[in-house]
Scaffold this motif. Structure first.
Motif, short mmCIF file in Angstrom:
data_model
loop_
_atom_site.label_atom_id
_atom_site.label_comp_id
_atom_site.label_asym_id
_atom_site.label_seq_id
_atom_site.Cartn_x
_atom_site.Cartn_y
_atom_site.Cartn_z
N UNK A 97 0.67 -1.30 -0.10
CA UNK A 97 0.37 -0.08 0.00
C UNK A 97 0.64 0.83 0.37
N UNK A 98 0.60 2.06 -0.80
CA UNK A 98 0.64 3.56 -0.79
C UNK A 98 -0.26 4.70 -0.81
N UNK A 99 0.30 6.01 -0.91
CA UNK A 99 -0.46 6.57 0.30
C UNK A 99 0.04 8.04 -0.63
N UNK A 100 -0.40 9.40 -0.49
CA UNK A 100 -0.59 10.53 -0.38
C UNK A 100 -1.42 12.23 -0.35
N UNK A 101 -0.26 12.74 -0.21
CA UNK A 101 -1.95 13.54 -0.04
C UNK A 101 -1.35 14.95 -0.27
N UNK A 102 -2.20 15.98 -0.38
CA UNK A 102 -1.57 17.24 -1.14
C UNK A 102 -2.46 18.69 -0.27
N UNK A 103 -1.79 19.95 0.14
CA UNK A 103 -3.12 20.71 0.81
C UNK A 103 -2.48 22.28 -0.61
N UNK A 104 -3.30 22.54 -0.86
CA UNK A 104 -2.90 23.69 -1.98
C UNK A 104 -3.38 25.45 -2.54
N UNK A 105 -3.79 25.70 -3.15
CA UNK A 105 -4.61 26.64 -3.66
C UNK A 105 -4.88 26.80 -4.96
N UNK A 106 -5.52 27.38 -5.99
CA UNK A 106 -5.82 27.12 -7.16
C UNK A 106 -6.16 28.70 -7.30
N UNK A 147 -8.95 27.12 -2.58
CA UNK A 147 -8.63 26.30 -1.16
C UNK A 147 -8.37 24.45 -2.04
N UNK A 148 -7.53 23.77 -1.85
CA UNK A 148 -8.09 22.85 -2.87
C UNK A 148 -6.56 21.07 -1.77
N UNK A 149 -7.57 20.52 -1.87
CA UNK A 149 -6.75 19.13 -0.88
C UNK A 149 -7.69 18.06 -1.28
N UNK A 150 -6.68 16.75 -1.04
CA UNK A 150 -6.80 15.19 -1.08
C UNK A 150 -5.85 14.82 -1.44
N UNK A 151 -5.84 13.00 -1.60
CA UNK A 151 -6.12 12.75 -1.38
C UNK A 151 -5.28 11.14 -2.41
N UNK A 152 -4.93 10.58 -1.49
CA UNK A 152 -4.88 8.69 -2.98
C UNK A 152 -4.97 7.67 -1.76
N UNK A 153 -4.86 6.49 -2.83
CA UNK A 153 -4.38 5.65 -1.90
C UNK A 153 -4.26 4.45 -3.00
N UNK A 154 -3.12 3.87 -3.16
CA UNK A 154 -2.57 3.00 -4.58
C UNK A 154 -1.92 1.41 -3.87
N UNK A 155 -2.83 0.69 -4.75
CA UNK A 155 -2.09 -0.40 -4.18
C UNK A 155 -1.21 -1.68 -4.97
N UNK A 156 -0.03 -2.02 -4.73
CA UNK A 156 1.00 -2.27 -5.62
C UNK A 156 0.73 -3.98 -6.00
N UNK A 157 0.28 -3.88 -7.17
CA UNK A 157 -0.59 -5.74 -7.96
C UNK A 157 1.05 -6.40 -7.65
N UNK A 158 1.10 -7.72 -7.72
CA UNK A 158 2.28 -9.01 -7.00
C UNK A 158 2.87 -8.71 -8.89
N UNK A 159 3.49 -8.68 -8.67
CA UNK A 159 5.05 -7.90 -9.86
C UNK A 159 6.22 -8.54 -10.07
N UNK A 160 7.21 -9.60 -10.44
CA UNK A 160 8.25 -9.19 -10.49
C UNK A 160 9.22 -8.59 -11.98
#
Length: 241
Positions: A86-95, A105-118
């Motif tokens: 699992x990876x995630x991120x967030x931001x806060x800023x202005x437009x 004012x702008x804010x948000x975030x995301x969550x990503x899931x790494x698929x099994x791979x080599x």
């Protein structure tokens, strides 16, 4: 964070390698290097599907800028690559829209899931949440604007350069669907007005990240495929902890 044109009464914020080297008699050094890159352990490419330079257990802290004809956006962001998938991120800023006196004012975030791979490719589904809001008064009328966005995408990326020692290049791209909900309202004394709307569109986010030790820099293009939307040029950079 997205940038587009707005009307003055209610802001709108759609802000909507390894070198191959010379050939030798059979297999050149460049081909060997390319083969080695394709066989990198998945731990080295984890979460680069989001363009992240941090490996599992690390996080980044930095700033970003987004630029389009209709306005610009600025802010701070952080991304965390958790131990595991699992990876995630967030931001806060202005437009800052060019035909508006006040910033959104702008804010948000995301969550990503790494698929099994080599191998050299990092693949992940990713979901996000974005929220933009603005309040102001114009000629005695109280105005409010909100935007909720829910992007769902699939990301792919690759880490070229191997380890954290020396220069590392991370090309990445996300493509998917973004659903946006807009709300506008105005009130003056006993009178009030409200309007809501929503739309769903495809989007593409392509970028390249360069890492040198504990430093990273990123540049890319973002586009929502809707009428009137602009292509947004985005940059960012910061530190890896």
């Amino acid at each position: 964070m997205n940038v587009s044109h707005q009307n003055r009464s209610a802001p709108r914020s759609d802000l909507s390698h390894r070198p191959i080297g010379r050939r030798s008699g059979k297999v050149g050094g460049g081909a060997v290097a390319l083969l080695a890159a394709l066989l990198l352990p998945s731990a080295l490419v984890a979460q680069v599907c989001m363009g992240d330079a941090n490996v599992p257990g690390q996080f980044t802290l930095g700033g970003y800028g987004a630029f389009a004809d209709g306005g610009n956006a600025y802010g701070v962001e952080s991304r965390s690559n958790l131990p595991g998938a699992v990876g995630m991120g967030a931001y806060l800023g202005v437009i800052d829209l060019e035909d508006a006196d006040d910033n959104i004012t702008s804010a948000g975030g995301h969550v990503a899931y790494e698929l099994p791979a080599r191998g050299a490719l990092s693949l992940c589904p990713v979901v996000g949440l974005e929220y933009d809001f603005w309040s102001g008064t114009e000629s005695g009328v109280d105005l409010d604007y909100t935007r909720w966005a829910f992007p769902v995408a699939f990301g792919v990326g690759s880490r070229v350069g191997g380890t954290n020692e020396g220069l590392v290049l991370i090309p990445s791209a996300r493509a998917g669907l973004i659903h946006q909900r807009f709300g506008e309202s105005a009130s003056a004394g006993p009178l009030s007005w409200q309007r809501e709307g929503n739309q769903s569109n495809l989007f593409l986010d392509a970028a390249a990240t360069v890492q040198l030790g504990a430093l990273y820099a990123r540049g890319g293009l973002y586009r929502i495929f809707q009428d009137g939307a602009e292509t947004v040029f985005r940059v960012g950079g910061g530190l890896i902890f």
